[in-house]
Design a protein around this motif. Sequence first.
Motif, mmCIF file in Angstrom:
data_model
loop_
_atom_site.group_PDB
_atom_site.id
_atom_site.type_symbol
_atom_site.label_atom_id
_atom_site.label_comp_id
_atom_site.label_asym_id
_atom_site.label_seq_id
_atom_site.Cartn_x
_atom_site.Cartn_y
_atom_site.Cartn_z
ATOM 1 N N LEU A 97 72.464 -18.503 -20.255
ATOM 2 C CA LEU A 97 72.939 -19.860 -19.937
ATOM 3 C C LEU A 97 73.719 -19.912 -18.633
ATOM 4 N N ILE A 98 74.373 -18.811 -18.286
ATOM 5 C CA ILE A 98 74.979 -18.735 -16.948
ATOM 6 C C ILE A 98 73.842 -18.913 -15.929
ATOM 7 N N ASP A 99 72.706 -18.276 -16.237
ATOM 8 C CA ASP A 99 71.530 -18.371 -15.354
ATOM 9 C C ASP A 99 71.054 -19.800 -15.121
ATOM 10 N N ILE A 100 71.238 -20.668 -16.116
ATOM 11 C CA ILE A 100 70.728 -22.050 -15.959
ATOM 12 C C ILE A 100 71.859 -23.065 -15.787
ATOM 13 N N SER A 101 73.054 -22.583 -15.475
ATOM 14 C CA SER A 101 74.198 -23.489 -15.285
ATOM 15 C C SER A 101 74.674 -23.470 -13.837
ATOM 16 N N PRO A 102 74.243 -24.455 -13.034
ATOM 17 C CA PRO A 102 74.692 -24.493 -11.634
ATOM 18 C C PRO A 102 76.217 -24.533 -11.514
#
Lengths: 521, 521
Positions: free
Chosen positions: B148-153
């Motif tokens: 989710l870090i990966d998809i959280s700008p």
Amino acid sequence: MEAMEALPKEETLQLRQKHYGPSCKLFFKENPIKIVRAEGQYMYDEQGNQYLDCINNVAHVGHCHPTVVKACTEQMSLLNTNSRFLHDNLVTYAKRLTATLPDKLSVCYFVNSGSEANDLALRLARTYTGNYDVVVMDNGYHGHVSSLIDISPYKFNHTGGEGQKPFVHLVPVPDVYRGLYRENVPDVGEKYAMEVKHTIDAARRQGRKIAAFICESLQSCGGQIIPPHGYLREVYKHMREAGAVCIADEVQVGFGRVGSHFWAFQAVDDEACPDIVCMGKPIGNGHPMSAVVTTPEIAEAFGATGMEYFNTFGGNPVSCAIGLAVMDVIDKEDLMGNASRVGNYLMEGFRKLGEKHDMIGDVRGLGFFIGVDLVKDKKSREPATVEAQHIIYRMKESFILLSTDGPHRNVLKLKGPMCFTTKDADRVLVNLDQVLTEIESARTRKHALLPAKVEAASSNNTLEHAVCSYRKDVHSKRSGPIFTGSHTLSHDALFGNTKRPTDNDSDDDEAKRQKTWAGVD
Amino acid sequence: MEAMEALPKEETLQLRQKHYGPSCKLFFKENPIKIVRAEGQYMYDEQGNQYLDCINNVAHVGHCHPTVVKACTEQMSLLNTNSRFLHDNLVTYAKRLTATLPDKLSVCYFVNSGSEANDLALRLARTYTGNYDVVVMDNGYHGHVSSLIDISPYKFNHTGGEGQKPFVHLVPVPDVYRGLYRENVPDVGEKYAMEVKHTIDAARRQGRKIAAFICESLQSCGGQIIPPHGYLREVYKHMREAGAVCIADEVQVGFGRVGSHFWAFQAVDDEACPDIVCMGKPIGNGHPMSAVVTTPEIAEAFGATGMEYFNTFGGNPVSCAIGLAVMDVIDKEDLMGNASRVGNYLMEGFRKLGEKHDMIGDVRGLGFFIGVDLVKDKKSREPATVEAQHIIYRMKESFILLSTDGPHRNVLKLKGPMCFTTKDADRVLVNLDQVLTEIESARTRKHALLPAKVEAASSNNTLEHAVCSYRKDVHSKRSGPIFTGSHTLSHDALFGNTKRPTDNDSDDDEAKRQKTWAGVD
């Protein structure tokens, strides 16, 4: 306290089928158990039947322990908020938890589940080392979030899995009973550790850089494996030389379950110290909480990125109060001592049964973390997969909750509440003795039928089918309760039309099954 | 109930610094608040000061609500075990939860946190579509686990972030106040949706295949954004044409907070229906629990892989009892009605303040999810970042807990417990009016000092420094309480040697600060 069920069991099941994810499995799929209350090591179904719980390692200090309930209620009535406010429970708990660990493991992160803990451990390791790859033990399971499915061979190498990704490197399980090196190999720990070294070297030759080695200090889902002495220290040494950090996944095995020590890594190797420890399941006796503990150096490197780590529920005053209460109960009731005493008693009992039953291949464990490796025969060590499933079903009939695991699903797991008594142990031993006797007796008579069916047991579905067929073979020759592929029936239900007390199906279904089964024998 | 603190505040702080991850931040770093109890919308520090809580959207039905505590205690005394056993609470809760949603959203998964929920949603979407890529809204935040870090700008594009990965595709925030298309653009919803279409087309041209579109139905961390009418239905249409599924992240905004509807996606677009809804924070009023609800088709595809999904704590009888109790309270106390009434009252109040204060650029919200966008002046709409931080600190002095968010950290967020009253609203409005008046008065006199400092506010540390300097400028000219870069001091403490009641530092420190500050003014 008497508990009433709100809905008839059939309606509970129907609603579940309609409104709950089909990937979420029930124990005893064909006739699942409805539990309405529990106390200590006992669980009760809607009919009042008492089950002996040998498997719930989450209800660590005993189901519904009043000290834990009280701590929760009191704190929940007072305050439950996030860790952006100062609170004494958080720091008191962090201090108490780190006091159980080697000095260098002094910084906590409180999260909500073993999966969150292991995921955070990976983030810590990757940030600290600047590397990405992970070395994991074969058959390992570390959690259900995406990042952990990726590093869990127990998942990625099995049904529905996507296989091994290039950043994941497997090492063999240090299983001295059925692994690469066995109990009679000298320096077996170093030999298994050398395999890890080879894996590291191979990864390096490919230009890969390793961030972390993660393993359960005792492998649970992988088959209740106790690594040989000297293994862990050597592995940790090799990993550190490769620039990686060492993560001990104590989610299933920590909090005194091994009896002799609070943490399993301490019990298996007194000279091994991980860089990160992940905790979970028993930590809150069922309350959703978990923790990661690491060194100041790793914590500071993670902090130095400047990215905040905020976990909405992690470290809230209620969870911390519960965590403290669990530790209180472990101490006050000497549950570690009990785990040692009862665990040893159980293991001795299983070993004695092993003298009588050729199917008991290996008995291994530490404290109340025990595995009984079931085999076709002691010499071949061929896993008795179908038989193990049968035993689980038969023990259920005697109201004993057991389960199996390991790559061959042939290892009986015992890891129940830590308040388990020798009397409970006797109940397990007596019933297992009886079931093994039944199986051996049936095998003697119908031996030719078995091997092909075990070989067919490669996938879950096939396995269920094989178990079903096998049950037919066994039960057609014995007088105890009987199971079918799709239902559980007592011998009386089949031959004498008496319904089992735990059975809640309609008479219509019952009649159908009797008809079906009338032709079997 | 009176709560005693177990440790002096300074010791709590020291233990926290020693034993808790430095990435886990405290509110009001320089003088954090120690909260010992809470009730409804009020929190109390160790000195008995009552704070009005405008920010804890987790304590949804009010801190320590007795109905929720009672439900927890009763169930916890009876049974708390995993979802592999049948239990009525699980199915009753699943039925009740799905009844709030469109018919097609009928299958639940119970997990422990919003992060676990969003991660599972990605797994569901990827399995169902066979694709991997994800389209996310700029500034979006979806959780703290790796996936989710990966998809959280909000994370990957900021301090410590690793930047945008190739499988992630950003779309602009449909912010009609300071976004690409503004409030006076015709068909602004469609225009923003067309941007999503362009993103999909660009991804396709690169050969990428999209699994999911995920967005909060109202963007929270991104700055309390209310998407324009018609946006969501169009985006969902474009995404489905591209073979992707649509995930509504309702973790922060669900459960009736918007007043008019139970779910925010229903409030912003009556014709938009997601394929997966993720829930969290308010769901258990602070108890760690969350849920994912999806369609039978997606659930079946996930189940068809054969991989079990097991979540140790998810769906346990205690969590479900708590979930049911929260829904009971929302109904019985008409908290949705209250959110509408008080939310509208507050927004009207802010808008009236906006007539007087040029710094209130925009007031937006639904129910009790409100953002006040602070600007240098209404014409330029330049974000008043430093001023916003100052306001938060000043409100804290009046014992009002507020926070800011958005990419410029200039939007005041109000999303407190749903039992907030109009009297509480008045308290916020009166105090904000006063602080804005102070700032405007100081700016008139010392205007030249400001722009350079705001520009310097690019990182957290620099921002704090800028806030500190700004506070000196403002406070040197006014008679209210005063803040320093590293401490909070009342005007009296500075000029009259009287210690603040909430301040717990040593007299020595106090003397040092007075000395330091004596030279400032």
